[in-house]
Write an enzyme that holds these catalytic residues in place. Structure first.
Site, mmCIF file in Angstrom:
data_model
loop_
_atom_site.group_PDB
_atom_site.id
_atom_site.type_symbol
_atom_site.label_atom_id
_atom_site.label_comp_id
_atom_site.label_asym_id
_atom_site.label_seq_id
_atom_site.Cartn_x
_atom_site.Cartn_y
_atom_site.Cartn_z
ATOM 1 N N LYS A 276 0.844 -1.205 0.000
ATOM 2 C CA LYS A 276 0.000 0.000 0.000
ATOM 3 C C LYS A 276 0.876 1.250 0.000
ATOM 4 C CE LYS A 276 -4.100 -1.748 2.340
ATOM 5 N NZ LYS A 276 -5.005 -1.553 1.202
ATOM 6 N N ARG A 350 -10.531 -11.347 1.443
ATOM 7 C CA ARG A 350 -11.414 -12.358 0.854
ATOM 8 C C ARG A 350 -10.786 -13.749 0.955
ATOM 9 N NH1 ARG A 350 -11.566 -9.056 -4.618
ATOM 10 N NH2 ARG A 350 -11.140 -7.465 -3.055
#
Ligand code: BES
Ligand code: ZN
Ligand code: ZN
Length: 495
Positions: A276, A350
């Site tokens: 990130k 996920r």
């Protein structure tokens, strides 16, 4: 914790700091007008000299040194009576409580009464008000070593006057247990990742376990044997051991049916090798807000003791980087047997949820499963801070969760799960990547592959779970504990 008591309505008995409500046009409630008359129009005079208009989010307070029992009056605006909801009542209550705190008072009293045009039930108004006070009472200041008395929360006591005070007395300990759950969730999110790590989650679960709840912890060795390879891959570069935490609450021994709630517990999300950017990375300490809500709900249930059965699951990992980390283009075999190619190591939530859900569905066969996660930036872009995303393969569940969310001030907006949004795999069954567009639905479609026919709902709390002030966020500072109350309400009321 705030000491709440309920008594019958009697304006003569309002003491210390009194909170009164007014609707648009600074129209006082019926009982507030009585209070005003008894005290020589002190309120109307003060309003005249002010700019207070009774608007929603309007607040106006003044001191009353010339009155005997009353020291301060706080006027809280509700806006248009016909537009009132328990959500607005709660937010108004948070503002009122915050103002009382600024006045440095410890003792607050107020009246709950029906307002002409307001369709909210009196009991729901009272619950929302007390909940608002509990929300406002929380402050995360344990790392401020030089706290002066005036920095601390001053509120100690709340007296709620209402018609059904005898009935409402029973609600008070239930609301308190709910607040304890919410505060636990808020703590877990607010705590920094050097403290709030998978081990802290294990410890927290074991503490809840003391209240008659069964706790099972899977470590990396067990998960390797079981083949939870997606979850393990995410946590592989971290010095902290990944954990799957299973908390089982049995309130109805006669039934074998369990509903299951599953939280994303990415205790910190650096993004992994798809690192990130620096700006905003610190915010990713809150990437475990889903698991925090599961913990909070399980704690509250263990105290509220409803006649239901619930399994809470937290998939706790840290998404980091080292020589052992998983890589973009890796292909992994999930617990379910489906293969997943890694399109992006930053789409890790996920992966954790996929294994956690297919494992618990396989082992416990829950009648319903709900997952909760700070899953996608896309959901945050779509809904901001006012609503969380709701996805479901089951109409009844979607409807029930939406209703529960509205009742407790954690609101959900339904978004599509449609194969049109699916990421396209090249070499494996599935790909965990997503696009910037429709990314919340891409994540939901991915998860759908791991729940089979089980009635399922997915809650994306990216915009609301992390304590950042974006428009529409609840008026409390830092983490909100979002999801805790919706879970309690839904699980206790769903048929
Ligand atoms: N934890 C983030 C999602 C997130 C973003 C939560 C902002 C709260 C605030 C998640 O793991 C993530 O990074 N998702 C990616 C997925 C993408 C790479 C497919 C995203 O949303 O950008
Ligand atoms: Zn990520
Ligand atoms: Zn994440």
């Amino acid at each position: 914790m705030l000491k709440v008591s309920a008594t019958p309505v009697d304006v003569q008995k309002l003491k210390k700091c009194v909170i009164l409500y007014a609707t648009k046009g600074a129209v006082l409630t019926h009982e507030a007008r009585k209070f005003d008359k008894i005290h020589g129009d002190v309120v109307t005079k003060a309003i005249k000299a002010s700019r207070f208009q009774g608007q929603a989010e309007g607040i106006f307070s003044f001191s009353t040194p010339h009155l005997d029992d009353v020291d301060h009056v706080v006027l809280v605006g509700l806006g248009d009576a016909a537009q009132l909801t328990s959500h607005i009542w709660r937010n108004a209550s948070i503002l009122g409580a915050t103002e009382a705190n600024k006045l440095f008072v410890s003792d607050v009293s107020l009246m709950v009464e029906s307002i002409k045009g307001d369709k909210t039930k009196e009991d729901d108004v009272a619950k929302a008000i007390v909940d608002g006070f509990h929300m406002a009472e929380y402050k995360f200041d344990r790392f401020k070593t030089d706290q002066k008395a005036h920095h601390k929360v001053s509120l100690k006591k709340l007296t709620v006057q209402l018609k059904n005070s005898a009935e409402f007395k029973k609600e008070i300990p239930l609301l308190e247990a709910q607040a304890e759950g919410v505060n636990l969730a808020r703590d877990l999110v607010n705590l920094p990742p050097n403290i709030s790590n998978p081990d802290l989650m294990v410890k927290t679960a074991k503490d809840i376990g003391k209240d008659g709840v069964k706790v099972k912890i899977l470590g990396e060795k067990e998960m390797e044997k079981l083949g939870l390879n997606l979850l393990l891959a995410v946590g592989r570069a971290s010095a902290q051991e990944s954990r799957l935490i299973i908390i089982k609450y049995t309130g109805d021994k006669k039934s074998k049916d369990y509903k299951c709630i599953v939280g994303k517990g990415v205790m910190f999300d650096t993004g992994g090798y798809n690192l990130k950017p620096s700006a905003g990375m610190a915010q990713m300490k809150g990437d475990m807000a889903g698991s925090a809500a599961v913990m909070g709900a399980m704690k509250a249930l263990s105290k509220r003791k409803p006649k239901i059965n619930v399994i809470g699951v937290c998939g706790c990992v840290m998404n980091m980087i080292d020589g052992n980390g998983f890589l973009p283009s890796d292909i992994l075999t999930s617990y379910s047997g489906k293969t997943v190619e890694i399109g992006n190591t930053d789409a890790e939530g996920r992966l954790v949820l996929a294994d956690a859900m297919s494992y618990i569905i396989d082992k416990e066969k829950p009648t319903e499963i709900i997952d909760i996660a700070t899953l996608t930036g896309a959901c945050m872009v779509a809904l901001g801070g006012s609503y969380a995303g709701l996805f479901s393969n089951n109409e009844k569940m979607a409807e029930g969760i939406k209703k529960s969310g509205d009742a407790v001030g954690e609101r959900f907006w339904r978004l599509p799960i449609d194969d049109a949004y699916a990421a396209k795999p090249m070499l494996a069954d599935l790909n965990n990547d997503g696009s910037r567009f429709g990314g919340a639905s891409t994540a939901a479609v991915f998860l759908k592959n791991f729940v089979g026919d089980t009635p399922w709902a997915h809650l994306d709390i990216a915009g609301v779970g992390i304590g950042e002030k974006i428009s529409g966020t609840s008026p409390v500072d830092g983490a909100s504990g979002f999801g805790t109350k919706a879970f309690i309400h839904y699980l206790e009321n769903a048929k």
